[in-house]
Design a protein around this motif. Structure first.
Motif, mmCIF file in Angstrom:
data_model
loop_
_atom_site.group_PDB
_atom_site.id
_atom_site.type_symbol
_atom_site.label_atom_id
_atom_site.label_comp_id
_atom_site.label_asym_id
_atom_site.label_seq_id
_atom_site.Cartn_x
_atom_site.Cartn_y
_atom_site.Cartn_z
ATOM 1 N N TYR A 37 0.847 -1.189 0.000
ATOM 2 C CA TYR A 37 0.000 0.000 0.000
ATOM 3 C C TYR A 37 0.880 1.235 0.000
ATOM 4 O O TYR A 37 2.060 1.171 0.305
ATOM 5 C CB TYR A 37 -0.941 0.013 1.214
ATOM 6 C CG TYR A 37 -0.225 0.061 2.542
ATOM 7 C CD1 TYR A 37 0.064 1.275 3.154
ATOM 8 C CD2 TYR A 37 0.168 -1.104 3.195
ATOM 9 C CE1 TYR A 37 0.734 1.316 4.355
ATOM 10 C CE2 TYR A 37 0.823 -1.063 4.395
ATOM 11 C CZ TYR A 37 1.100 0.152 4.979
ATOM 12 O OH TYR A 37 1.758 0.207 6.181
ATOM 13 N N ARG A 38 0.308 2.353 -0.369
ATOM 14 C CA ARG A 38 0.993 3.643 -0.272
ATOM 15 C C ARG A 38 0.056 4.580 0.470
ATOM 16 O O ARG A 38 -1.158 4.480 0.370
ATOM 17 C CB ARG A 38 1.358 4.195 -1.641
ATOM 18 C CG ARG A 38 0.188 4.580 -2.495
ATOM 19 C CD ARG A 38 0.614 5.191 -3.837
ATOM 20 N NE ARG A 38 -0.524 5.345 -4.702
ATOM 21 C CZ ARG A 38 -1.377 6.357 -4.637
ATOM 22 N NH1 ARG A 38 -1.182 7.311 -3.764
ATOM 23 N NH2 ARG A 38 -2.410 6.427 -5.446
ATOM 24 N N GLU A 40 -0.801 8.695 1.686
ATOM 25 C CA GLU A 40 -0.609 10.115 1.430
ATOM 26 C C GLU A 40 -1.158 10.893 2.607
ATOM 27 O O GLU A 40 -2.227 10.579 3.115
ATOM 28 C CB GLU A 40 -1.340 10.539 0.158
ATOM 29 C CG GLU A 40 -0.744 9.964 -1.095
ATOM 30 C CD GLU A 40 -1.493 10.416 -2.332
ATOM 31 O OE1 GLU A 40 -2.467 11.169 -2.199
ATOM 32 O OE2 GLU A 40 -1.086 10.008 -3.425
ATOM 33 N N CYS A 72 -4.638 5.774 2.895
ATOM 34 C CA CYS A 72 -3.786 4.705 2.381
ATOM 35 C C CYS A 72 -4.498 3.967 1.251
ATOM 36 O O CYS A 72 -5.681 3.649 1.343
ATOM 37 C CB CYS A 72 -3.433 3.733 3.494
ATOM 38 S SG CYS A 72 -2.418 4.485 4.783
ATOM 39 N N ASN A 181 5.979 14.234 -4.698
ATOM 40 C CA ASN A 181 6.695 13.374 -3.757
ATOM 41 C C ASN A 181 8.207 13.348 -3.958
ATOM 42 O O ASN A 181 8.870 12.397 -3.592
ATOM 43 C CB ASN A 181 6.144 11.948 -3.778
ATOM 44 C CG ASN A 181 4.774 11.871 -3.194
ATOM 45 O OD1 ASN A 181 4.418 12.654 -2.310
ATOM 46 N ND2 ASN A 181 3.978 10.932 -3.669
#
Length: 187
Positions: A37-38, A40, A72, A181
């Motif tokens: 997962y990423r 922010e 996420c 980013n």
């Protein structure tokens, strides 16, 4: 209605039990591993580009705890919470606690303690008027209390009475966080 809810839970249990051979099915998105997962931040940026923490009270039963939410996104093809994600859909919120900041400056409190601590001005500044009045009437506990307060304020054992941490100015190197980013030093 209760019968339908019980049957729904039974079907979910049956599906999840039978899905042992399907990796990732019937797991909670909070249990994903790093890289699956990423996340922010939902924090805002000011004009300089530094992140400004937008801390808020999330639980009204505990108003002294501040936190912010981070969105996420599970990676494409990852299945959790009975869904297969595409990488663009929010899977879960990650809550990060943050310290409450006070308007009181550490440098100001320390300078007041060094130069006017015998009169209790440092304790009045930090929001402790009873101890400040006691120091004022006893000449800083005959200067012993002033020395102790200098050490306690310098080591940040005595904090402002509002429960927050000191505001500490930092004049060192900065990093600029761009919207894509990327991070790089500010000249």
């Amino acid at each position: 209605m209760i019968f339908i809810a019980a049957m729904t839970k039974a079907w979910q249990l049956l599906i999840c039990t039978a899905a042992i051979f399907i990796p990732g099915f019937c797991r909670d998105c909070q249990d994903l591993r790093l890289g699956q997962y990423r996340c922010e931040d939902e924090r805002t940026t000011n004009t300089v580009g530094n992140f400004v923490e937008s801390c808020e009270v999330l639980d009204k039963n505990r108003p002294e705890e501040y936190a912010w939410r981070i969105l996420c996104y599970p990676a494409p093809g990852i299945s959790c919470n009975d869904k297969v994600f595409d990488g663009e859909t929010v899977g879960f919120n990650y809550t990060v606690t943050c310290n409450k900041k006070s308007e009181k400056s550490l440098e100001t409190a320390l300078l007041l303690s060094i130069f006017l601590g015998m009169f209790g001005v440092d304790r009045f500044y930090l929001g402790y008027p009873a101890i400040g009045l006691l120091k004022l009437s006893t000449f800083g506990f005959m200067l012993v209390g002033q020395l102790v307060d200098i050490i306690l304020i310098a080591t940040q054992v005595v904090k402002p009475a509002d429960g927050g941490d000191y505001t500490v100015d930092y004049f060192g190197a900065r990093m600029y966080h761009s919207p894509d980013n990327l991070s790089f030093p500010v000249p």
